[in-house]
Design a protein around this motif. Structure first.
Motif, PDB file in Angstrom:
ATOM      1  N   LYS A  65       0.889  -1.201  -0.026  1.00 11.87           N
ATOM      2  CA  LYS A  65       0.033  -0.130   0.055  1.00 11.87           C
ATOM      3  C   LYS A  65       0.870   1.404  -0.063  1.00 11.87           C
ATOM      4  CE  LYS A  65      -4.192  -2.083   2.185  1.00 11.87           C
ATOM      5  NZ  LYS A  65      -5.032  -2.017   3.410  1.00 11.87           N
ATOM      6  N   ILE A  66       1.986   1.228   0.789  1.00 12.19           N
ATOM      7  CA  ILE A  66       2.948   2.299   0.852  1.00 12.19           C
ATOM      8  C   ILE A  66       3.296   2.678  -0.666  1.00 12.19           C
ATOM      9  CG2 ILE A  66       5.019   3.273   1.640  1.00 12.19           C
ATOM     10  CD1 ILE A  66       4.251   1.691   4.355  1.00 12.19           C
ATOM     11  N   LEU A  67       3.799   1.703  -1.263  1.00  9.98           N
ATOM     12  CA  LEU A  67       4.326   1.760  -2.710  1.00  9.98           C
ATOM     13  C   LEU A  67       3.263   2.286  -3.777  1.00  9.98           C
ATOM     14  CD1 LEU A  67       6.649  -1.466  -2.680  1.00  9.98           C
ATOM     15  CD2 LEU A  67       7.380   0.603  -2.999  1.00  9.98           C
ATOM     16  N   GLN A  68       2.157   1.906  -3.166  1.00 12.03           N
ATOM     17  CA  GLN A  68       1.075   2.599  -4.148  1.00 12.03           C
ATOM     18  C   GLN A  68       0.887   4.092  -4.042  1.00 12.03           C
ATOM     19  OE1 GLN A  68      -1.637  -1.276  -3.055  1.00 12.03           O
ATOM     20  NE2 GLN A  68      -2.731  -0.015  -4.962  1.00 12.03           N
ATOM     21  N   VAL A  69       0.783   4.357  -2.660  1.00 11.72           N
ATOM     22  CA  VAL A  69       0.287   5.722  -2.302  1.00 11.72           C
ATOM     23  C   VAL A  69       1.394   6.685  -2.529  1.00 11.72           C
ATOM     24  CG1 VAL A  69       0.088   7.193  -0.188  1.00 11.72           C
ATOM     25  CG2 VAL A  69      -1.338   5.040  -0.498  1.00 11.72           C
ATOM     26  N   MET A  70       2.823   6.346  -2.164  1.00  9.64           N
ATOM     27  CA  MET A  70       3.735   7.420  -2.512  1.00  9.64           C
ATOM     28  C   MET A  70       4.536   7.232  -3.894  1.00  9.64           C
ATOM     29  SD  MET A  70       5.719   7.700   1.235  1.00  9.64           S
ATOM     30  CE  MET A  70       6.946   9.086   0.604  1.00  9.64           C
ATOM     31  N   GLY A  72       3.043   5.434  -6.754  1.00  9.69           N
ATOM     32  CA  GLY A  72       2.109   5.122  -7.863  1.00  9.69           C
ATOM     33  C   GLY A  72       1.914   3.928  -8.473  1.00  9.69           C
ATOM     34  N   TYR A  73       2.632   2.704  -7.468  1.00 11.59           N
ATOM     35  CA  TYR A  73       2.638   1.161  -8.152  1.00 11.59           C
ATOM     36  C   TYR A  73       1.317   0.794  -8.224  1.00 11.59           C
ATOM     37  CZ  TYR A  73       7.913   1.305  -7.342  1.00 11.59           C
ATOM     38  OH  TYR A  73       9.137   1.556  -7.590  1.00 11.59           O
ATOM     39  N   THR A  74       1.051  -0.159  -9.078  1.00 11.30           N
ATOM     40  CA  THR A  74      -0.112  -0.973  -8.938  1.00 11.30           C
ATOM     41  C   THR A  74       0.219  -2.108  -7.988  1.00 11.30           C
ATOM     42  OG1 THR A  74       0.812  -2.665 -10.634  1.00 11.30           O
ATOM     43  CG2 THR A  74      -0.467  -0.813 -11.333  1.00 11.30           C
ATOM     44  N   PRO A  75      -0.770  -2.921  -7.302  1.00 13.21           N
ATOM     45  CA  PRO A  75      -0.679  -3.803  -6.348  1.00 13.21           C
ATOM     46  C   PRO A  75       0.387  -4.882  -6.926  1.00 13.21           C
ATOM     47  CG  PRO A  75      -2.920  -3.118  -6.417  1.00 13.21           C
ATOM     48  CD  PRO A  75      -2.141  -2.437  -7.477  1.00 13.21           C
ATOM     49  N   GLY A  76       0.548  -5.303  -8.284  1.00 16.44           N
ATOM     50  CA  GLY A  76       1.003  -6.192  -8.808  1.00 16.44           C
ATOM     51  C   GLY A  76       2.654  -5.902  -8.702  1.00 16.44           C
ATOM     52  N   GLU A  77       2.916  -4.662  -9.206  1.00 15.63           N
ATOM     53  CA  GLU A  77       4.072  -3.819  -9.212  1.00 15.63           C
ATOM     54  C   GLU A  77       4.871  -3.923  -7.822  1.00 15.63           C
ATOM     55  OE1 GLU A  77       3.639  -0.920 -13.165  1.00 15.63           O
ATOM     56  OE2 GLU A  77       3.120  -0.349 -11.334  1.00 15.63           O
ATOM     57  N   ALA A  78       3.985  -3.401  -7.022  1.00  9.43           N
ATOM     58  CA  ALA A  78       4.525  -3.259  -5.730  1.00  9.43           C
ATOM     59  C   ALA A  78       4.832  -4.398  -4.987  1.00  9.43           C
ATOM     60  CB  ALA A  78       3.282  -2.489  -4.764  1.00  9.43           C
ATOM     61  N   ASP A  79       4.155  -5.571  -5.288  1.00 13.36           N
ATOM     62  CA  ASP A  79       4.463  -6.975  -4.825  1.00 13.36           C
ATOM     63  C   ASP A  79       5.908  -7.445  -5.233  1.00 13.36           C
ATOM     64  OD1 ASP A  79       3.798  -8.878  -3.045  1.00 13.36           O
ATOM     65  OD2 ASP A  79       3.239 -10.328  -4.813  1.00 13.36           O
ATOM     66  N   ILE A  80       6.087  -7.218  -6.676  1.00 13.08           N
ATOM     67  CA  ILE A  80       7.235  -7.524  -7.258  1.00 13.08           C
ATOM     68  C   ILE A  80       8.367  -6.835  -6.655  1.00 13.08           C
ATOM     69  CG2 ILE A  80       8.860  -7.004  -9.436  1.00 13.08           C
ATOM     70  CD1 ILE A  80       6.301  -7.553 -11.232  1.00 13.08           C
ATOM     71  N   VAL A  81       8.159  -5.739  -6.192  1.00 12.11           N
ATOM     72  CA  VAL A  81       9.493  -4.909  -5.127  1.00 12.11           C
ATOM     73  C   VAL A  81       9.360  -5.568  -3.989  1.00 12.11           C
ATOM     74  CG1 VAL A  81      10.046  -2.686  -4.246  1.00 12.11           C
ATOM     75  CG2 VAL A  81       8.635  -2.766  -6.359  1.00 12.11           C
ATOM     76  N   ARG A  82       8.468  -6.122  -3.258  1.00 15.15           N
ATOM     77  CA  ARG A  82       8.524  -6.932  -1.843  1.00 15.15           C
ATOM     78  C   ARG A  82       9.338  -7.955  -2.162  1.00 15.15           C
ATOM     79  NH1 ARG A  82       6.780 -10.849  -0.055  1.00 15.15           N
ATOM     80  NH2 ARG A  82       5.471 -11.282  -1.869  1.00 15.15           N
ATOM     81  N   GLU A 113      12.381  12.535   1.787  1.00 11.46           N
ATOM     82  CA  GLU A 113      11.270  11.905   2.305  1.00 11.46           C
ATOM     83  C   GLU A 113      10.994  10.340   1.448  1.00 11.46           C
ATOM     84  OE1 GLU A 113       7.975  15.531   3.205  1.00 11.46           O
ATOM     85  OE2 GLU A 113       8.217  14.466   1.074  1.00 11.46           O
ATOM     86  N   ALA A 114      11.374  10.161   0.164  1.00 13.47           N
ATOM     87  CA  ALA A 114      11.063   9.154  -0.542  1.00 13.47           C
ATOM     88  C   ALA A 114      12.205   7.965  -0.019  1.00 13.47           C
ATOM     89  CB  ALA A 114      11.279   9.301  -2.021  1.00 13.47           C
ATOM     90  N   MET A 115      13.403   8.671   0.165  1.00 15.32           N
ATOM     91  CA  MET A 115      14.596   7.584   0.621  1.00 15.32           C
ATOM     92  C   MET A 115      14.299   7.069   1.986  1.00 15.32           C
ATOM     93  SD  MET A 115      16.843   7.246  -2.075  1.00 15.32           S
ATOM     94  CE  MET A 115      18.229   6.638  -0.990  1.00 15.32           C
ATOM     95  N   LYS A 116      13.994   7.813   2.865  1.00 13.94           N
ATOM     96  CA  LYS A 116      13.455   7.426   4.092  1.00 13.94           C
ATOM     97  C   LYS A 116      12.485   6.321   4.123  1.00 13.94           C
ATOM     98  CE  LYS A 116      12.268   9.043   8.936  1.00 13.94           C
ATOM     99  NZ  LYS A 116      11.238   8.072   9.137  1.00 13.94           N
ATOM    100  N   VAL A 117      11.492   6.611   3.454  1.00 14.20           N
ATOM    101  CA  VAL A 117      10.283   5.573   3.244  1.00 14.20           C
ATOM    102  C   VAL A 117      10.903   4.217   2.797  1.00 14.20           C
ATOM    103  CG1 VAL A 117       8.098   4.942   2.578  1.00 14.20           C
ATOM    104  CG2 VAL A 117       8.480   7.278   3.428  1.00 14.20           C
ATOM    105  N   PHE A 118      11.695   4.186   1.679  1.00 16.20           N
ATOM    106  CA  PHE A 118      12.150   3.032   1.118  1.00 16.20           C
ATOM    107  C   PHE A 118      13.063   2.389   2.083  1.00 16.20           C
ATOM    108  CE2 PHE A 118      13.929   0.513  -2.117  1.00 16.20           C
ATOM    109  CZ  PHE A 118      12.904  -0.023  -2.981  1.00 16.20           C
ATOM    110  N   HIS A 119      13.910   3.283   2.635  1.00 17.73           N
ATOM    111  CA  HIS A 119      14.667   2.490   3.445  1.00 17.73           C
ATOM    112  C   HIS A 119      13.986   1.647   4.580  1.00 17.73           C
ATOM    113  CE1 HIS A 119      18.158   1.743   6.321  1.00 17.73           C
ATOM    114  NE2 HIS A 119      17.342   2.285   7.159  1.00 17.73           N
TER     115      HIS A 119
END
Length: 217
Positions: A65-70, A72-82, A113-119
Motif C-alpha cells: 500500500k505504501i508503494l502505491q500511495v507514494m 504510484g505502483y499498481t498492487p502487482g508492481e508493488a508485490d514485485i518490489v517486495r 522523504e522518499a529515501m527514508k520511506v524506502f529504507h
C-alpha cells in the motif's frame, strides 16, 4: 510479557515484530500501546496505513500500500518490489529504489522523504509477514498459552514428548516444569513408559487435579 496484549491484533503485531531488523522497534510499539506515546510515522500520508501498528511497518500488505500511495505502483508492481527485497536481489532493489524516488517526486514528495520511506520498506520487507501468516501464528500462540495455563502438566509433557531427541530443548522444558512447581521424576522401571508420561498416583482426574497432584516421570 511486557506488552500485556489485550487484542488479537496486538498478538499478531508483536509476533511479527520479533524478527531481525524489526526487533528494534518492539519497545516503541509497546510504548505506543501501553503509554499512548505519539506515533512517529515515516510520512504523515501513511497514517491510515500504519495507524493500527503504532506507525511501524509490520506487514507485507502495508508495504504494498505504501508503494502505491507514494510511488504510484499498481498492487502487482508493488508485490514485485517486495519479492525482490525478500530475495535480496540487489540489482532489482536499486532499480526500484530509483523508480520509487522518481515516481514520488512526480507526486510531490521530496527525495529525502522518499529515501527514508524506502529504507524502512527495505528493512521490513526482508523479514515481513503477511497478515494471514501472522494471524495463524497468533492463533497458535493463544491456544498454547491457554493450554499451558489450564493444563500445565499435560502441556509440558507434550512439549517434552515432541522434543525428546533434543537435549537442550528437554533441559529447558524440565527447568520450566520445575519453575511451575511440577516435579520431574527420574525413570522408574516399574512405572515409566517409553517416553515422558504423567504420573497420577493420587487417582485425580483431569477435571479435579491441581498442579501438585501430578508428577511427570
Amino acid at each position: 510479557t511486557r506488552l500485556r496484549p489485550t487484542t488479537f491484533q496486538q498478538i499478531m503485531d508483536v509476533i511479527s515484530l520479533y524478527r531481525p531488523g524489526p526487533l528494534d522497534y518492539i519497545p516503541y510499539y509497546i510504548a505506543g500501546v501501553n503509554e499512548n506515546s505519539p506515533m512517529e510515522l515515516p510520512h504523515p500520508d501513511l497514517a491510515d496505513i500504519l495507524a493500527n501498528t503504532q506507525g511501524i511497518i509490520i506487514y507485507q500488505e502495508q508495504i504494498i500500500k505504501i508503494l502505491q500511495v507514494m510511488g504510484g505502483y499498481t498492487p502487482g508492481e508493488a508485490d514485485i518490489v517486495r519479492k525482490a527485497i525478500s530475495k535480496k536481489d540487489v540489482e532489482k532493489i536499486e532499480k526500484e529504489k530509483m523508480k520509487f524516488v522518481d515516481n514520488s517526486g512526480l507526486m510531490g514528495y521530496t527525495t529525502d522523504e522518499a529515501m527514508k520511506v524506502f529504507h524502512d520498506i527495505e528493512k521490513f520487507a526482508l523479514y515481513g509477514f503477511n497478515l494471514a501468516h501472522a494471524a495463524s501464528y497468533a492463533r497458535i500462540t493463544m491456544i498454547t498459552a491457554w493450554l499451558k495455563t489450564a493444563y500445565p502438566v499435560e502441556y509440558i509433557t507434550a512439549c517434552l514428548m515432541t522434543e525428546w531427541n533434543k537435549p537442550e530443548k528437554v533441559s529447558g522444558y524440565i527447568l520450566e516444569a520445575r519453575r511451575m512447581g511440577i516435579p520431574v521424576l527420574p525413570p522408574d522401571i516399574n512405572k515409566s513408559e517409553l517416553g515422558f508420561s504423567i504420573d497420577d498416583d493420587s487417582g485425580a482426574t483431569i477435571e479435579s487435579y491441581s498442579k501438585y497432584e501430578y508428577n511427570i516421570k
